[in-house]
Design an enzyme around this catalytic site. Structure first.
Site, PDB file in Angstrom:
ATOM      1  N   ASP A   1       0.825  -1.219   0.000  1.00 23.97           N
ATOM      2  CA  ASP A   1       0.000   0.000   0.000  1.00 23.97           C
ATOM      3  C   ASP A   1       0.857   1.266   0.000  1.00 23.97           C
ATOM      4  OD1 ASP A   1      -1.940  -1.874   0.368  1.00 23.97           O
ATOM      5  OD2 ASP A   1      -2.844  -0.923   2.126  1.00 23.97           O
TER       6      ASP A   1
ATOM      7  N   HIS B   1       3.719  -2.141   3.179  1.00 23.19           N
ATOM      8  CA  HIS B   1       3.772  -0.798   2.583  1.00 23.19           C
ATOM      9  C   HIS B   1       5.111  -0.662   1.863  1.00 23.19           C
ATOM     10  CE1 HIS B   1       0.820  -0.628   5.805  1.00 23.19           C
ATOM     11  NE2 HIS B   1       0.241   0.338   5.118  1.00 23.19           N
TER      12      HIS B   1
HETATM   13 NI    NI Z   1      -2.606   3.070   3.375  1.00 21.12          NI
END
Ligand code: NI
Length: 265
Positions: A74, A216
């Site tokens: 992400d 991430h």
């Molecule tokens: Ni996010």
């Protein structure tokens, strides 16, 4: 003789109408089957990717009997870390799913294109990473539309899947995202620890067949963990697929507005 009003042979009239209706039905059925992908042939494994020409696909090997897992990243793309992650994935022959922010994709169009062209899946993580449940309905719709437009401009197609920031959604959001909502079953908390060993540890502790793992790609510590994660999961018999592939391989037809966290066997 005017064919249509020949009263002496009414059966002829019904016969002609019957033939027209029959062929009309055949054309309708054929068109429906064509657009619904039901043509007696195999539906492409990744519907999103089948719509564009992909110059290079990552070799996945034989998935038969393998445990499957979807690595998801992400908040990118980020120029300091995402290209390095793509190099690692390519070297390891693994695919992943990137839930990108529209605002970052806009500033890194070449990275977004590269992600897509190297066989990974690109989903939307909205435009600005706002907490959608805090926004007005108009703002929610505006954000989703703006993000979709950015991805469509870069990739030629709208994202087929969405991950809402913080995993926060309500009924209005789920209805207006107009794609399936992908959550996760393994939270590595990489944003919190920013520690490569902990990211590997969390992954190995919590992953099971069909898991969707949350990372991430904006942290170097996460990118450093990925080659180790890939090697260790492969040792346990796992293979790597995109989220859409995972759903398809597990026989799940993704529905717009539905929330998915994993695709178990
Ligand atoms: Ni996010």
């Amino acid at each position: 003789m005017r064919f249509g009003v020949n009263k002496r042979v009414p059966w002829l009239k019904f016969g002609v109408v019957g033939v027209i209706v029959f062929f009309g039905f055949l054309v309708f059925r054929g068109t429906f089957r064509y657009f619904s992908g039901e043509k007696g042939t195999v539906i492409p494994r990744t519907p999103m990717l089948s719509q564009v020409k992909v110059p290079e696909r990552v070799f996945r090997g034989d998935l038969n009997g393998k445990k499957l897992v979807a690595l998801t990243f992400d908040d990118g793309p980020y120029s300091e870390t995402t290209p390095r992650l793509l190099d690692i994935l390519k070297e390891k022959g693994a695919v992943a799913t990137f839930f990108e922010l529209g605002m970052r994709a806009k500033d890194n169009t070449e990275i977004t294109k590269r992600v897509f062209e190297e066989g990974h899946e690109v989903g939307s993580h909205t435009m600005y990473h706002q907490d959608l449940i805090e926004l007005s309905n108009e703002a929610v719709e505006g954000d989703i539309k703006e993000a979709n437009a950015v991805f469509e401009e870069i990739l030629g197609i709208k994202p087929k899947i969405t991950r809402v920031p913080y995993g926060n959604s309500n009924q209005f959001i789920r209805e207006h995202v107009k794609t399936p909502l992908i959550y996760w079953s393994v939270d590595t908390k990489d944003w919190e620890t920013k520690d490569t060993n902990k990211v590997v540890e969390e992954t190995m502790k919590a992953t099971s067949d069909g898991a969707i793992i949350l990372y991430h790609d904006i942290y170097g510590s996460t990118v450093d963990a990925i080659p180790i994660v890939i090697d260790q999961l492969r040792d346990q018999g796992y293979e790597f697929v995109t989220v859409s592939e995972l759903a398809e391989l597990r026989g799940v037809r993704l529905e717009n507005g539905e929330v998915y966290t994993k695709f178990e066997p």
